[in-house]
Enzyme design. Structure first.
Site, PDB file in Angstrom:
ATOM      1  N   ARG A   1       0.834  -1.215   0.000  1.00  0.00           N
ATOM      2  CA  ARG A   1       0.000   0.000   0.000  1.00  0.00           C
ATOM      3  C   ARG A   1       0.863   1.258   0.000  1.00  0.00           C
ATOM      4  O   ARG A   1       0.955   1.964  -0.998  1.00  0.00           O
ATOM      5  CB  ARG A   1      -0.942  -0.011   1.215  1.00  0.00           C
ATOM      6  CG  ARG A   1      -2.057   1.037   1.158  1.00  0.00           C
ATOM      7  CD  ARG A   1      -1.661   2.430   1.573  1.00  0.00           C
ATOM      8  NE  ARG A   1      -1.167   2.508   2.943  1.00  0.00           N
ATOM      9  CZ  ARG A   1      -0.704   3.615   3.490  1.00  0.00           C
ATOM     10  NH1 ARG A   1      -0.650   4.759   2.787  1.00  0.00           N
ATOM     11  NH2 ARG A   1      -0.246   3.621   4.727  1.00  0.00           N
ATOM     12  N   ASP A   2       1.533   1.517   1.094  1.00  0.00           N
ATOM     13  CA  ASP A   2       2.326   2.744   1.208  1.00  0.00           C
ATOM     14  C   ASP A   2       3.499   2.735   0.235  1.00  0.00           C
ATOM     15  O   ASP A   2       3.892   3.773  -0.305  1.00  0.00           O
ATOM     16  CB  ASP A   2       2.826   2.886   2.646  1.00  0.00           C
ATOM     17  CG  ASP A   2       3.229   4.306   3.001  1.00  0.00           C
ATOM     18  OD1 ASP A   2       3.110   5.189   2.142  1.00  0.00           O
ATOM     19  OD2 ASP A   2       3.665   4.527   4.144  1.00  0.00           O
TER      20      ASP A   2
ATOM     21  N   HIS B   1       6.684   4.816  12.369  1.00  0.00           N
ATOM     22  CA  HIS B   1       6.607   4.711  10.908  1.00  0.00           C
ATOM     23  C   HIS B   1       7.576   5.748  10.326  1.00  0.00           C
ATOM     24  O   HIS B   1       7.222   6.904  10.135  1.00  0.00           O
ATOM     25  CB  HIS B   1       5.159   4.992  10.482  1.00  0.00           C
ATOM     26  CG  HIS B   1       4.891   4.886   9.021  1.00  0.00           C
ATOM     27  ND1 HIS B   1       4.089   3.890   8.502  1.00  0.00           N
ATOM     28  CD2 HIS B   1       5.259   5.653   7.965  1.00  0.00           C
ATOM     29  CE1 HIS B   1       3.986   4.054   7.195  1.00  0.00           C
ATOM     30  NE2 HIS B   1       4.687   5.118   6.838  1.00  0.00           N
TER      31      HIS B   1
ATOM     32  N   HIS C   1      10.227   7.292   7.512  1.00  0.00           N
ATOM     33  CA  HIS C   1      10.727   7.362   6.141  1.00  0.00           C
ATOM     34  C   HIS C   1      12.216   7.697   6.213  1.00  0.00           C
ATOM     35  O   HIS C   1      12.697   8.277   7.190  1.00  0.00           O
ATOM     36  CB  HIS C   1       9.951   8.399   5.337  1.00  0.00           C
ATOM     37  CG  HIS C   1       8.570   7.928   4.975  1.00  0.00           C
ATOM     38  ND1 HIS C   1       8.170   7.720   3.677  1.00  0.00           N
ATOM     39  CD2 HIS C   1       7.506   7.596   5.747  1.00  0.00           C
ATOM     40  CE1 HIS C   1       6.912   7.291   3.660  1.00  0.00           C
ATOM     41  NE2 HIS C   1       6.493   7.212   4.911  1.00  0.00           N
TER      42      HIS C   1
ATOM     43  N   CYS D   1       4.924   9.835  -0.247  1.00  0.00           N
ATOM     44  CA  CYS D   1       3.554  10.334  -0.104  1.00  0.00           C
ATOM     45  C   CYS D   1       3.247  11.297  -1.245  1.00  0.00           C
ATOM     46  O   CYS D   1       3.982  12.263  -1.450  1.00  0.00           O
ATOM     47  CB  CYS D   1       3.383  11.045   1.241  1.00  0.00           C
ATOM     48  SG  CYS D   1       1.759  11.815   1.463  1.00  0.00           S
TER      49      CYS D   1
ATOM     50  N   ASN E   1       9.838   4.473   2.656  1.00  0.00           N
ATOM     51  CA  ASN E   1       9.848   4.027   4.044  1.00  0.00           C
ATOM     52  C   ASN E   1      11.172   3.344   4.362  1.00  0.00           C
ATOM     53  O   ASN E   1      11.906   2.930   3.475  1.00  0.00           O
ATOM     54  CB  ASN E   1       8.723   3.011   4.281  1.00  0.00           C
ATOM     55  CG  ASN E   1       7.358   3.583   4.050  1.00  0.00           C
ATOM     56  OD1 ASN E   1       7.016   3.965   2.936  1.00  0.00           O
ATOM     57  ND2 ASN E   1       6.553   3.628   5.085  1.00  0.00           N
TER      58      ASN E   1
END
Length: 301
Positions: free
Chosen positions: A15-16, A207, A209, A240, A249
């Protein structure tokens, strides 16, 4: 160091990791990739997002992906949902855990969700309540915790106010996002010194990056504070669409390697991760940015 003996890695690559990629991966390739990850030892996969295809074209096939993966009963399959319509689809196709999201800064929240922070809460409240009624657990993401691409520094008190509200609404775990990768270990220390006066470390995930190369250092600092859950993306994929300059990430393969070298157990098979990373690297037709993949490519000539 009094580090934990075990940690949980939550893989967000499907997803991300994919949401910011220009080359749209075929549905069959996404399914094949997720199926590989399902048997790598990872116990949590965030596999898609039920957002309108207009906003994230890469994830327009969410229903097809969720319907056709080969599920491992030892894996939690999660999906991001922005509203009740997205929740209905997630429930209809038996997603295990629902993820909701918002930002700690007003400007990023408006760019990402098209709403102010105060306007976002009623929507999330409805989604969270309905998901819990269906027997689902709900996870919350807060973006731009350590810095915003539009506003700069973010007040930690603002982050903690949002945490408090989300926990009140029934969120089980909050993932704290360094969306543009500006955090340093000192900032992580300062934030956790405040946050852990209110919350147990088990209710928080980090989380990071890796925009400035400090994600692994930040994770070590979080380990010092007893945090045991970390989001990561295989090969360092990510970014993003609404955060200019954000890179991928922290890489799952780099993170697993580091933790195992520290005698912190992840339960993840490193060879399986490399195989999965090579698969998606080939499909995306680009080198993945993780250190592990760079070393592998170098060793192969």
């Amino acid at each position: 160091m009094n580090w934990p003996k075990n940690v949980t890695i939550k893989e967000v690559g499907p997803r991300d990791g994919l949401q910011n990629e220009k080359l749209i991966l075929s549905t069959s390739d996404k399914i094949a990739w997720i199926d590989r990850l399902s048997y790598s030892g990872l116990t949590y996969l965030e596999i898609t997002s039920f957002v309108h295809p207009k906003w994230i074209p890469q994830l327009a096939d969410a229903v097809e992906v969720v319907r056709n993966i080969k599920r491992n009963p030892n894996v939690t399959y999660a999906a991001l949902v922005p509203n009740m319509k997205g929740l209905e689809s997630a429930i209809a196709y038996s997603v295990d855990e629902i993820s909701v999201f918002m930002s700690a800064s007003e400007t990023h929240n408006k760019q990402n969700i098209n709403k102010t922070i105060s306007e976002t809460f009623p929507i999330l409240q409805e989604v969270i309540a309905a998901a819990i009624d269906e027997g689902k657990t709900v996870r919350g993401y807060i973006s731009t915790v350590f810095g915003c691409p539009y506003e700069g520094d973010v007040d930690y008190n603002q982050v903690l106010r949002i945490c408090e509200k989300l926990f009140t609404l029934g969120i089980g775990e909050i993932s704290l996002g360094d969306t543009i990768g500006v955090a340093s270990p000192k900032q992580v220390e300062d934030f956790l010194n405040q946050a852990l006066k209110r919350y147990q470390p088990q209710s928080l995930a980090m989380h990071f990056h890796d925009t400035r190369g400090m994600a692994l250092a930040n994770i070590v600092k979080a380990l010092d504070y007893g945090i045991t859950t970390f989001d990561s993306s295989l090969g360092g994929l990510g970014g993003c669409p609404y955060a200019p300059g954000a890179s991928g990430n922290v890489a799952t393969d780099d993170l697993v390697h580091m933790l195992e070298k520290m005698n912190i157990h992840t339960g993840v098979n490193e060879k399986s991760l490399v195989d999965s990373a090579l698969f998606v690297q080939k499909k995306l037709n680009k080198p993945l940015p993780s250190h592990r993949m760079a070393m592998y490519s170098y060793s192969k000539g």
